[in-house]
Design an enzyme around this catalytic site. Structure first.
Site, short mmCIF file in Angstrom:
data_model
loop_
_atom_site.label_atom_id
_atom_site.label_comp_id
_atom_site.label_asym_id
_atom_site.label_seq_id
_atom_site.Cartn_x
_atom_site.Cartn_y
_atom_site.Cartn_z
N HIS A 72 23.47 43.52 29.64
CA HIS A 72 22.16 43.42 30.29
C HIS A 72 21.63 44.83 30.56
O HIS A 72 22.26 45.61 31.26
CB HIS A 72 22.26 42.65 31.61
CG HIS A 72 22.35 41.17 31.40
ND1 HIS A 72 21.73 40.27 32.23
CD2 HIS A 72 22.93 40.44 30.43
CE1 HIS A 72 21.96 39.04 31.79
NE2 HIS A 72 22.70 39.12 30.70
N TYR A 200 16.21 38.30 40.60
CA TYR A 200 16.43 38.33 42.05
C TYR A 200 15.10 37.98 42.72
O TYR A 200 14.08 38.62 42.44
CB TYR A 200 16.85 39.73 42.50
CG TYR A 200 18.28 40.09 42.12
CD1 TYR A 200 19.33 39.86 42.99
CD2 TYR A 200 18.57 40.68 40.90
CE1 TYR A 200 20.64 40.21 42.66
CE2 TYR A 200 19.87 41.03 40.55
CZ TYR A 200 20.90 40.79 41.44
OH TYR A 200 22.19 41.13 41.11
N PRO A 292 26.97 39.83 48.65
CA PRO A 292 26.98 39.82 47.18
C PRO A 292 25.69 40.29 46.52
O PRO A 292 25.67 40.51 45.30
CB PRO A 292 27.24 38.34 46.83
CG PRO A 292 26.86 37.58 48.04
CD PRO A 292 27.07 38.47 49.21
N LYS A 296 28.44 44.14 44.00
CA LYS A 296 29.33 45.30 44.10
C LYS A 296 30.80 44.98 44.41
O LYS A 296 31.67 45.83 44.23
CB LYS A 296 28.82 46.26 45.19
CG LYS A 296 27.59 47.04 44.78
CD LYS A 296 27.95 48.19 43.86
CE LYS A 296 26.75 48.78 43.17
NZ LYS A 296 26.57 48.42 41.79
N TYR A 384 22.63 50.21 41.19
CA TYR A 384 23.03 48.93 40.62
C TYR A 384 24.03 49.11 39.47
O TYR A 384 25.02 48.38 39.38
CB TYR A 384 21.79 48.17 40.12
CG TYR A 384 22.05 46.72 39.80
CD1 TYR A 384 22.00 45.74 40.80
CD2 TYR A 384 22.36 46.30 38.50
CE1 TYR A 384 22.25 44.40 40.53
CE2 TYR A 384 22.60 44.98 38.21
CZ TYR A 384 22.54 44.03 39.22
OH TYR A 384 22.78 42.70 38.93
P1 FAD Z 1 40.26 38.28 46.18
O1 FAD Z 1 39.56 37.92 44.93
O2 FAD Z 1 39.85 37.61 47.45
O3 FAD Z 1 41.83 38.06 45.95
C1 FAD Z 1 42.76 38.10 47.02
C2 FAD Z 1 43.96 37.22 46.65
O4 FAD Z 1 44.94 37.32 47.67
C3 FAD Z 1 43.58 35.75 46.55
O5 FAD Z 1 44.03 35.24 45.33
C4 FAD Z 1 44.27 35.12 47.75
O6 FAD Z 1 44.65 33.78 47.50
C5 FAD Z 1 45.46 36.04 47.94
N1 FAD Z 1 46.00 36.03 49.31
C6 FAD Z 1 45.32 35.98 50.48
N2 FAD Z 1 46.19 36.00 51.52
C7 FAD Z 1 47.43 36.07 51.00
C8 FAD Z 1 48.71 36.12 51.57
N3 FAD Z 1 48.89 36.11 52.90
N4 FAD Z 1 49.78 36.17 50.74
C9 FAD Z 1 49.61 36.21 49.39
N5 FAD Z 1 48.41 36.16 48.80
C10 FAD Z 1 47.33 36.10 49.59
N6 FAD Z 1 31.33 41.08 43.17
C11 FAD Z 1 30.78 41.79 42.15
O7 FAD Z 1 31.22 42.91 41.86
N7 FAD Z 1 29.73 41.29 41.38
C12 FAD Z 1 29.20 40.07 41.65
O8 FAD Z 1 28.30 39.64 40.91
C13 FAD Z 1 29.73 39.31 42.77
N8 FAD Z 1 29.26 38.10 43.07
C14 FAD Z 1 29.87 37.36 44.06
C15 FAD Z 1 29.34 36.12 44.33
C16 FAD Z 1 29.93 35.35 45.34
C17 FAD Z 1 29.35 33.99 45.64
C18 FAD Z 1 31.07 35.84 46.07
C19 FAD Z 1 31.73 35.00 47.15
C20 FAD Z 1 31.59 37.08 45.78
C21 FAD Z 1 30.99 37.87 44.79
N9 FAD Z 1 31.46 39.12 44.49
C22 FAD Z 1 30.85 39.86 43.50
C23 FAD Z 1 32.61 39.68 45.22
C24 FAD Z 1 33.95 39.57 44.46
O9 FAD Z 1 34.16 38.25 44.04
C25 FAD Z 1 35.11 40.05 45.34
O10 FAD Z 1 34.79 41.31 45.85
C26 FAD Z 1 36.45 40.12 44.56
O11 FAD Z 1 36.96 38.84 44.38
C27 FAD Z 1 37.48 40.96 45.32
O12 FAD Z 1 38.73 40.90 44.66
P2 FAD Z 1 40.08 41.09 45.45
O13 FAD Z 1 41.17 40.99 44.43
O14 FAD Z 1 40.00 42.28 46.32
O15 FAD Z 1 40.14 39.86 46.47
C1 DHB Z 2 26.08 37.10 40.44
C2 DHB Z 2 26.41 37.32 41.75
C3 DHB Z 2 25.80 38.34 42.43
O1 DHB Z 2 26.12 38.58 43.69
C4 DHB Z 2 24.85 39.15 41.84
O2 DHB Z 2 24.25 40.12 42.56
C5 DHB Z 2 24.54 38.94 40.53
C6 DHB Z 2 25.15 37.91 39.82
C7 DHB Z 2 26.73 36.00 39.70
O3 DHB Z 2 27.54 35.29 40.29
O4 DHB Z 2 26.40 35.81 38.52
#
Ligand code: FAD
Ligand code: DHB
Length: 389
Positions: A72, A200, A292, A296, A384
């Site tokens: 994109h 957006y 979100p 980021k 971005y």
């Molecule tokens: P997580 O993905 O939360 O992984 C943590 C893991 O630890 C999980 O599997 C959990 O089960 C495990 N865990 C928890 N507690 C324990 C424990 N006590 N013992 C063992 N395991 C445990 N980010 C972007 O960059 N771009 C986007 O477009 C974007 N869109 C998003 C849209 C939505 C709706 C949401 C909710 C989030 C979005 N994000 C986006 C954010 C992104 O998904 C998170 O920042 C990302 O998942 C972080 O990864 P992580 O591995 O740090 O944590």
């Molecule tokens: C998506 C999520 C976001 O938070 C964003 O800024 C852009 C795209 C997605 O889930 O596709």
């Protein structure tokens, strides 16, 4: 049992760290509280910065991403019924790639399995000990059996609700938080996206986002209140609400269909400082959360892992401590830039119940400034696509 590094959590941060350590010859075990299917079933992020893509290339898990990810070079901001394109490539010289977090997780899990590296799923009662001394240990329960692992380092990649951050003494950690008075209701559907690029939306009825996972799978979000429940939102109501927040041309193009996933995510800004305590290193959502809006969260998890994986590789190759000692400071510098941008974009695009008529007018003026000023559009585009590591 003894390993060099115990990683708690098999989200993108834990899996990516595990893969990079494996490629550097460092032995790590991942402990994950949930089942593999549960982790793969979570629908989350979709937009990847070039820096995160390069990390996945370094981890040797980018072939499917390059084959299936969508490049994109811009996105639209829609307000007052008019769409305004932000030309990412023209303004900031870079693209982003749309490729689901679920797919990244799958690619990393496959690579981990192929390498014979160990992940223990469905662990209960993970607890971390003596990480302020030289010999940390991690205990967990699996199928009723307790195990203790001795290690050199613990990587807390266990997300916002995990155990690692909470195990640091309160006197040694500072937390900064903003909880927003709304959430995002998200729907995934096997319908063609409304547009080639993301839209957006700032609308009187609230924010909306039109995103995608592929040319045949769409991801849409609408701002909702914190008291709303998913079962109050049958598909028809969701599609009607989304249509109301779009311009006429886009609304006519919207293809609806049954949702294959629907969930509500609250919005929060959060940072814990420092990200290191003794031999415990926090990475990803365990240390920080962004709303979100700026896409980021996943990208920040990748940048933390970038600094941490290099620091650990240097330590094991030469005994150098400098990367470990500066990890928190370097990671936090980037974290706060992303916090600022995500906070700003959230304020730009959402309806805040407390804003009032004055707040709404200022928000509209900010949107008009953005589309009218080249400097403002460059700033949006640069943030971005992501700042360099
Ligand atoms: P997580 O993905 O939360 O992984 C943590 C893991 O630890 C999980 O599997 C959990 O089960 C495990 N865990 C928890 N507690 C324990 C424990 N006590 N013992 C063992 N395991 C445990 N980010 C972007 O960059 N771009 C986007 O477009 C974007 N869109 C998003 C849209 C939505 C709706 C949401 C909710 C989030 C979005 N994000 C986006 C954010 C992104 O998904 C998170 O920042 C990302 O998942 C972080 O990864 P992580 O591995 O740090 O944590
Ligand atoms: C998506 C999520 C976001 O938070 C964003 O800024 C852009 C795209 C997605 O889930 O596709």
């Amino acid at each position: 049992m003894r390993v060099q590094v115990v990683i708690v959590g098999s989200g993108p941060a834990g899996l990516l760290l595990g893969q990079l350590l494996h490629l550097s010859g460092i032995e790590a075990v991942i402990l994950e509280h949930r089942s593999k299917d549960h982790v793969l079933g979570r629908i989350r992020a979709g937009v990847l910065e070039q820096g995160a893509v390069e990390m996945l290339e370094r981890a040797k898990v980018a072939s499917r991403l390059h084959a299936e990810g969508l490049i994109h070079s811009g996105f639209d901001v829609l307000f007052g019924g008019i769409r305004h394109r932000i030309d990412l490539r023209g303004l900031a010289g870079k693209n982003v790639i749309v490729y689901g977090q679920t797919e990244i997780t799958r690619d990393l899990m496959d690579a981990r399995e192929a390498a014979g590296a160990r992940t223990v799923y469905e662990t209960d009662w993970v607890s971390i000990h003596d990480f302020d001394a030289d010999r940390p240990t991690v205990r967990y329960c699996k199928d009723g059996r307790e195990t203790e692992i001795a290690c050199d380092f613990i990587a807390g990649c266990d997300g916002f609700h995990g155990v690692c951050r909470r195990s640091i003494p309160a006197s040694a950690i500072s937390c900064f938080e903003r909880v927003y008075p709304f959430g995002w209701l998200g729907v995934l559907s096997d319908t063609p996206p409304i547009s080639e690029e993301l839209i957006y939306v700032n609308h009187e009825r609230g924010f909306a986002l039109c995103s995608m996972r592929s040319r045949t799978r769409s991801r849409y979000y609408v701002q909702c209140t914190l008291s709303e429940q998913v079962d109050e939102w049958p598909d028809e109501r969701f599609w009607d609400e989304l249509r109301l927040r779009l311009d006429t041309t886009s609304a006519e193009k919207l293809v609806t269909g049954p949702s294959i996933e629907k969930s509500i995510a609250p919005l929060r800004s959060f940072v814990a400082e420092p990200m290191r305590f003794g031999r415990l290193f926090l990475a990803g959502d365990a240390a920080h959360i962004v709303p979100p809006t700026g896409a980021k969260g996943l990208n920040l998890a990748a940048s933390d892992v970038h600094y941490l994986s290099i620091a650990l590789a240097e330590y094991y190759a030469s005994g150098a401590q400098q990367g470990l000692d500066t990890y928190s400071e370097r990671a936090l510098k980037r974290v706060w830039q992303a916090e600022r941008f995500s906070w700003w974009m959230t304020h730009l695009l959402h309806r805040f119940p407390e804003a009032g008529a004055f707040g709404d007018k200022v928000q509209r003026a900010e949107l008009q400034y953005l589309v009218g000023s080249n400097a403002a559009r460059i700033s949006l585009a640069e943030n971005y696509v992501g700042l360099p590591y």
